[in-house]
Every structure is written in structure tokens, then in C-alpha cells.
Design an enzyme around this catalytic site. Structure first.
Site, PDB file in Angstrom:
ATOM      1  N   ALA A 131       0.836  -1.205   0.000  1.00  0.00           N
ATOM      2  CA  ALA A 131       0.000   0.000   0.000  1.00  0.00           C
ATOM      3  C   ALA A 131       0.871   1.254   0.000  1.00  0.00           C
ATOM      4  CB  ALA A 131      -0.910   0.001   1.229  1.00  0.00           C
ATOM      5  N   GLY A 136      -0.246  -5.002   1.071  1.00  0.00           N
ATOM      6  CA  GLY A 136      -1.474  -4.882   0.295  1.00  0.00           C
ATOM      7  C   GLY A 136      -1.410  -5.562  -1.053  1.00  0.00           C
ATOM      8  N   GLU A 169      -2.264  -9.055  -0.217  1.00  0.00           N
ATOM      9  CA  GLU A 169      -3.675  -9.089   0.170  1.00  0.00           C
ATOM     10  C   GLU A 169      -4.597  -9.017  -1.047  1.00  0.00           C
ATOM     11  OE1 GLU A 169      -4.252  -7.321   4.543  1.00  0.00           O
ATOM     12  OE2 GLU A 169      -3.186  -5.933   3.214  1.00  0.00           O
ATOM     13  N   GLU A 179       3.492  -6.193   7.636  1.00  0.00           N
ATOM     14  CA  GLU A 179       2.913  -5.171   8.504  1.00  0.00           C
ATOM     15  C   GLU A 179       3.439  -5.224   9.941  1.00  0.00           C
ATOM     16  OE1 GLU A 179       0.012  -5.616   5.099  1.00  0.00           O
ATOM     17  OE2 GLU A 179       1.259  -6.947   6.309  1.00  0.00           O
TER      18      GLU A 179
END
Length: 264
Positions: free
Chosen positions: A63, A107, A110, A130
């Protein structure tokens, strides 16, 4: 700014992400992806979707860190697109393949977990990093990964933040195929075209049974499968294909292999 491009090839919609230098995933990019997938859903003749990258060395790094910092200061309504886009990937009728060549962390991983299939190049690598930032995956990583590979293996990856090679990701069940790096895009498209040659309605029913059924108690999942099976079995398309199969068996010599769509 346009970050996704689309090309339809023989029943496959290829959506390519370009946000150099590292393909960080932004709110705007997810909004654009969600809108394009909504168009793909209703495009006649498209049976399979491929998400890939146009930036060498990266699928999606992770992200956007500036947007992540903004979230730390309070709610950002626009951030809901992370949930919306990934649920569209799961709910749309077409199977969606994440074609991962390079880095897929945070991300990026994900997003791939929301896809129906994950195919990787030999040089791909994966991480839910993370924990190293003092946070946890927040776009479905803990939930989808645990359902995909089991809670123990998922916990090991989430708690450690370790990086996996493509072969390690295949061994633990994150990816289904590892393809040669030099021919990755061509091999991905070849395999995706093969899937897209299957009856689109059957692909959609199979995806629904797999995705929805995996989140249901076994009894309800079996009911869903049975209902979808009965629906497809009675369809004119299936009746025609079954009759063709019977003719092939009747015409073949004993022991001769029978092929369906190019495979025995």
C-alpha cells in the site's frame, strides 16, 4: 491518473497495473480497478480476468505509505475501497488470476489473496510485512490467508513478516503455479486462455461454489454445491455437451482416450 490498462484476448481480460517506480497501491488505483472490473463483469465473451503488472520487478510492492500515514491520523472514508474492490474480485462471476512477477508484499499480497488463483514467476516474492511496521494486515490478510493455507501457517507468516520465495509460497499453498520468469506473461496468458475456453456459466458456478462454500459450514456448502450442480446440469448448454460426450464414447474404440476441450 490512469494506472490500469485493459486488453481483451480470446475470452481473457488482462488488466495491467502501472504506478512506477514500485507499483504502490493507492485509493485511486483501487477505485479505478473496481470500476474496470464492474465493466468486465458484464462484457460478453469474457470468461477469465488476469491482474498483472507493467512495472518490472513488482506486482504490487504494498500500500502507498503516505496514504497509510493518513489513516493513522483518523478515519478516511475513501479507504473503504480496499474492502469494496476485493469483495468485487471475489463476487464477480469470472475467475480472477493474480499474475505475480516480482514483489507482492502487504497490500499487494492481500489483493492477490482475494483472487481465485495466484500464479507466480520464479522470481516472485511474498510477505505480509505489517508486523515490522507495528501494525497488522488490514485489508483481509489475516482472514483470507488463514482460510487459504490454515491458521497455523498463516500465523507464522503474519507474526514473523518473513519473505517467501515463489517456491516457498507454492509449497505452503499461497500460489498454485510457478512459471518460468522469461516466459511468464506468455505462459500465464496461454493457461488463462485455456480456462476461458471452458463454458463461462460453468466457470462462474464453480467459482461461486468454491468461494462462497469455503466460508459456509459444510452442510450449507454442500447444499450450495448441489443447487449449482442441478442448475448447470439442466441448462441447454450442459445437455448439449453431455450428448456430445456420449457420442464420443460411443464412437471411440475401447481404451482410446476421450478429450474434452483439449484434455483427457
Amino acid at each position: 491518473m490512469t494506472t490500469w490498462s485493459r486488453e481483451d484476448r480470446d475470452g481473457v481480460a488482462v488488466l495491467t497495473y502501472r504506478n512506477p517506480p514500485r507499483n504502490f497501491l493507492t485509493f485511486a488505483a483501487l477505485e479505478e480497478l473496481d470500476a474496470e472490473l464492474a465493466r468486465v463483469e458484464t462484457t460478453p465473451g469474457i470468461g477469465v480476468v488476469v491482474l498483472t503488472s507493467g512495472v518490472p520487478g513488482y506486482f504490487i510492492a504494498h500500500a502507498d505509505l503516505d496514504e497509510l500515514a493518513g489513516l493513522s491520523r483518523g478515519p478516511v472514508p475513501r479507504a473503504k475501497i480496499w474492502y469494496t474492490a476485493m469483495r468485487r474480485i471475489e463476487r464477480m462471476p469470472q475467475p480472477v488470476i493474480a499474475a505475480i512477477d516480482g514483489q507482492a508484499w502487504g497490500g499487494g499480497l492481500e489483493l492477490s489473496l482475494a483472487c481465485t488463483l495466484r500464479w507466480a514467476s520464479a522470481s516472485a516474492h511474498f510477505s505480509l510485512l505489517e508486523i515490522a511496521l507495528g501494525i497488522i494486515p488490514g485489508a483481509g490478510g489475516t482472514q483470507r490467508l488463514a482460510r487459504l493455507i490454515g491458521p497455523g501457517r498463516a500465523a507464522d507468516l503474519v507474526l514473523s513478516g518473513d519473505v517467501l520465495t515463489a517456491d516457498q509460497a507454492r509449497t505452503c499453498g499461497i500460489v498454485e503455479r510457478v512459471l518460468p520468469t522469461p516466459d511468464f506473461q506468455a505462459e500465464t496468458l496461454k493457461l488463462a486462455r485455456h480456462l476461458a475456453s471452458r463454458p463461462a456459466a460453468a466457470l462462474a458456478a464453480a467459482k461461486r461454489a468454491l468461494v462462497e462454500g469455503s466460508r459456509l459450514p459444510i452442510t450449507e456448502g454442500l447444499r450450495l454445491e448441489a443447487a449449482l450442480f442441478a442448475e448447470r446440469l439442466a441448462s441447454p448448454e450442459s445437455v448439449t455437451l453431455q450428448e456430445e460426450a456420449r457420442r464420443r464414447y460411443a464412437d471411440a474404440a475401447d481404451g482410446d482416450p476421450i478429450t474434452f476441450g483439449g484434455r483427457s
